[in-house]
Design a protein around this motif. Structure first.
Motif, short mmCIF file in Angstrom:
data_model
loop_
_atom_site.label_atom_id
_atom_site.label_comp_id
_atom_site.label_asym_id
_atom_site.label_seq_id
_atom_site.Cartn_x
_atom_site.Cartn_y
_atom_site.Cartn_z
N PRO A 124 0.80 -1.23 0.00
CA PRO A 124 0.00 0.00 0.00
C PRO A 124 0.83 1.27 0.00
N ARG A 125 1.92 1.30 0.77
CA ARG A 125 2.71 2.53 0.90
C ARG A 125 3.41 2.91 -0.40
N ASP A 126 3.58 1.95 -1.31
CA ASP A 126 4.30 2.22 -2.56
C ASP A 126 3.38 2.48 -3.74
N ILE A 127 2.09 2.49 -3.50
CA ILE A 127 1.14 2.90 -4.53
C ILE A 127 1.08 4.42 -4.53
N VAL A 128 1.11 5.04 -5.69
CA VAL A 128 1.09 6.50 -5.76
C VAL A 128 -0.16 7.02 -5.06
N GLY A 129 0.03 7.90 -4.09
CA GLY A 129 -1.09 8.37 -3.28
C GLY A 129 -1.42 7.44 -2.15
N THR A 130 -0.69 6.32 -2.02
CA THR A 130 -0.92 5.21 -1.09
C THR A 130 -2.26 4.52 -1.37
N GLY A 131 -2.40 3.30 -0.89
CA GLY A 131 -3.61 2.53 -1.13
C GLY A 131 -4.03 1.79 0.12
N PRO A 132 -5.22 1.20 0.12
CA PRO A 132 -5.73 0.51 1.30
C PRO A 132 -5.15 -0.89 1.51
N ALA A 133 -4.61 -1.49 0.44
CA ALA A 133 -4.15 -2.88 0.52
C ALA A 133 -3.19 -3.14 -0.64
N PRO A 134 -2.41 -4.26 -0.57
CA PRO A 134 -1.55 -4.59 -1.71
C PRO A 134 -2.38 -4.71 -2.99
N ALA A 135 -1.77 -4.34 -4.10
CA ALA A 135 -2.49 -4.39 -5.38
C ALA A 135 -1.51 -4.64 -6.52
N HIS A 136 -1.97 -5.33 -7.55
CA HIS A 136 -1.14 -5.57 -8.72
C HIS A 136 -1.21 -4.35 -9.64
N VAL A 137 -0.49 -3.30 -9.23
CA VAL A 137 -0.45 -2.09 -10.04
C VAL A 137 0.94 -1.87 -10.62
N CYS A 138 1.75 -2.94 -10.65
CA CYS A 138 3.08 -2.88 -11.28
C CYS A 138 3.21 -3.87 -12.41
N GLY A 139 2.18 -4.69 -12.63
CA GLY A 139 2.19 -5.62 -13.75
C GLY A 139 2.79 -6.97 -13.46
N HIS A 140 3.08 -7.28 -12.18
CA HIS A 140 3.68 -8.58 -11.89
C HIS A 140 2.72 -9.73 -12.18
N ASP A 141 1.42 -9.45 -12.14
CA ASP A 141 0.46 -10.47 -12.56
C ASP A 141 0.60 -10.78 -14.04
N VAL A 142 0.85 -9.73 -14.83
CA VAL A 142 1.12 -9.93 -16.26
C VAL A 142 2.43 -10.68 -16.46
N HIS A 143 3.46 -10.30 -15.72
CA HIS A 143 4.76 -10.97 -15.84
C HIS A 143 4.63 -12.47 -15.53
N THR A 144 3.86 -12.79 -14.49
CA THR A 144 3.67 -14.19 -14.11
C THR A 144 2.93 -14.95 -15.21
N ALA A 145 1.90 -14.34 -15.76
CA ALA A 145 1.15 -14.99 -16.85
C ALA A 145 2.04 -15.19 -18.07
N VAL A 146 2.85 -14.21 -18.40
CA VAL A 146 3.77 -14.34 -19.54
C VAL A 146 4.77 -15.45 -19.27
N GLY A 147 5.35 -15.50 -18.06
CA GLY A 147 6.32 -16.54 -17.73
C GLY A 147 5.72 -17.93 -17.84
N ILE A 148 4.51 -18.10 -17.32
CA ILE A 148 3.84 -19.40 -17.44
C ILE A 148 3.55 -19.71 -18.90
N GLY A 149 3.17 -18.70 -19.66
CA GLY A 149 2.92 -18.90 -21.09
C GLY A 149 4.16 -19.35 -21.83
N VAL A 150 5.30 -18.73 -21.55
CA VAL A 150 6.56 -19.12 -22.19
C VAL A 150 6.89 -20.57 -21.84
N ALA A 151 6.73 -20.93 -20.56
CA ALA A 151 7.02 -22.30 -20.14
C ALA A 151 6.10 -23.29 -20.85
N ARG A 152 4.82 -22.98 -20.94
CA ARG A 152 3.87 -23.90 -21.57
C ARG A 152 4.11 -24.04 -23.06
N VAL A 153 4.43 -22.93 -23.72
CA VAL A 153 4.71 -23.00 -25.16
C VAL A 153 5.95 -23.85 -25.42
#
Length: 434
Positions: free
Chosen positions: A122-151
């Motif tokens: 939360p403290r590293d979200i611009v303006g701060t946030g109420p809880a952790p959030a995927h606002v840096c794209g790591h969810d996308v990175h994880t999906a891409v990594g799994i996709g590369v492995a599966r392909v």
């Protein structure tokens, strides 16, 4: 991407021993014989088959963000997907890290792909946030990594060498890469190269490479003051140290657009910079700063000491050595750019001419300080969308999900190329290590 102006922990003995056993047993090549090299057309076809499922996977991870060091559920999802694809999987590496090993059907090189898995605190979200959030794209990175492995798993009879997938926790706290390195991942698996991508504020379908540049590291200082006016003196000193900055924190979308434009200018405003945050807390000034190039740390430290000298009784302390900058060697980045132009499209590559972003760091630097590799930005900005929807750490970060398929096609082809035997590789990589 750790974001602030504000980079190894050891595995427990039992976990380390378990990892060693699995990794040691992961060396058998795939039976059935080699069918010829991986073709980009096959990569594209397999990616198209998986794309919808990868988008749904990203959405699932997005709905369950986990703070750095707490990625238990995400780890379980990653391990499940890798095992289903037939990889040898080890969990609990360096905390909640996952290592997946995919052996090709003939000898070659061992090349790693890293994806970070944690959400932004939360403290590293611009303006701060109420809880952790995927606002840096790591969810996308994880999906891409799994996709590369599966392909590549689907194409393993065409794959030379070994592809290793590192799903790394705790990037946001600059501790996850250190944990995986200290767990011995690079040495135990004899990894020769490592590659990664990161969501960036560029048009979807584009890649931004950083030849000779990268992302700044970080240094911190503490200045203590004494006397009856210590609090007021701390406020003045914080302003004096803040004045060392040559680049200001963005305060509007227009400022973000300007930063992106400046990163495209050779010898422009971001060719050399200092970004500083100095805050007064009672009789102390806390300083966090980034600079480029990283050799300027000596210069900036002296400037902080100089700023403090007029204040009677001021004590300046630098608690630790600066966290290193991530530098992408020119030769290596240009090899990747040529691959992307050849396999994804001639107009897909943007070359950044400066470190970017000036206010963010990456613990991927620790890998690149030991073995060769590349790092590129994956454009996730939808047509007509505000820049804050694709600029990491903004609360309305909302990447265009079409980028997932683009990233998988590009990185699966790149990893397959890099695992090929040395005599077949289109270009060598910069040698380094310590």
């Amino acid at each position: 991407m750790e974001h602030a102006v504000a980079r190894r922990t050891l595995l427990a003995g039992a976990a380390a021993a378990g990892a060693a056993t699995v990794w040691a047993g992961a060396g058998k090549a795939v039976a059935g014989g080699w069918k010829g090299p991986v073709e980009q057309s096959a990569v594209a076809a397999e990616t198209a088959r998986l794309e919808r499922a990868l988008i749904e996977l990203r959405r699932d991870i997005h709905r369950h963000p986990e703070a750095p060091g707490q990625e238990k559920r995400t780890t379980a999802v990653v391990a499940r997907e890798l095992r289903a694809a037939g990889l040898t999987v080890t969990t609990g590496v360096g905390g909640h890290g996952v290592v997946g090993v995919l052996r090709g059907s003939r000898p070659g090189r061992t090349v790693a792909y890293r994806a970070d898995t944690d959400a932004v605190p939360p403290r590293d979200i611009v303006g701060t946030g109420p809880a952790p959030a995927h606002v840096c794209g790591h969810d996308v990175h994880t999906a891409v990594g799994i996709g590369v492995a599966r392909v590549l798993a689907r194409l393993r009879h065409h794959l030379s060498g070994t592809a290793v997938f590192l799903f790394q926790p705790a990037e946001e706290t600059l501790s996850g890469a250190r944990a995986l390195i200290d767990a011995g991942v690079l040495e135990r698996l004899s990894i020769e190269e490592i590659h990664a991508l990161h969501c960036g504020p560029f048009p979807v379908g584009r890649f931004a490479v950083l030849p000779g540049h990268g992302m700044p590291g970080q240094d911190k200082a503490e200045v203590t003051l004494s006397g009856p006016d210590a609090f007021e003196a701390a406020r003045r000193l914080a302003a004096d140290i803040g004045a060392l900055a040559t680049v200001a924190l963005p305060r509007s979308p227009a400022d973000l657009e300007r930063l992106v434009a400046d990163a495209l200018i050779p010898d422009g405003p971001l060719a050399r910079f200092v970004a500083v945050r100095a805050t007064a807390e009672k009789a102390k000034v806390n300083v966090s700063y980034r600079c480029w190039p990283q050799e300027r740390y000596v210069e900036v430290r002296e400037a902080i000491r100089r700023a403090a000298r007029p204040y009677a009784g001021a004590g300046v302390r630098f608690p630790a050595e600066p966290f290193p900058a991530m530098v992408c060697p020119d030769h290596d980045a240009r090899l990747l750019a040529r691959h992307l132009r050849r396999t994804v499209g001639r107009n897909t590559v943007i070359e950044l001419r400066a470190a970017f972003p000036p206010f963010s760091g990456e613990d991927f630097a620790l890998y690149l300080n030991r073995i060769p590799g590349t790092y590129t930005f994956l454009g996730v900005r939808a047509p007509g969308a505000p820049i804050t929807t694709s600029y990491p750490h903004y609360p309305d970060f909302s990447p265009d999900e079409r980028a997932i398929g683009v990233g998988v096609r590009a990185m699966a082809g790149w990893i397959a190329e890099r695992t090929r035997p040395a005599r077949e590789r289109p270009g060598g990589f910069t040698h380094r290590g310590n």
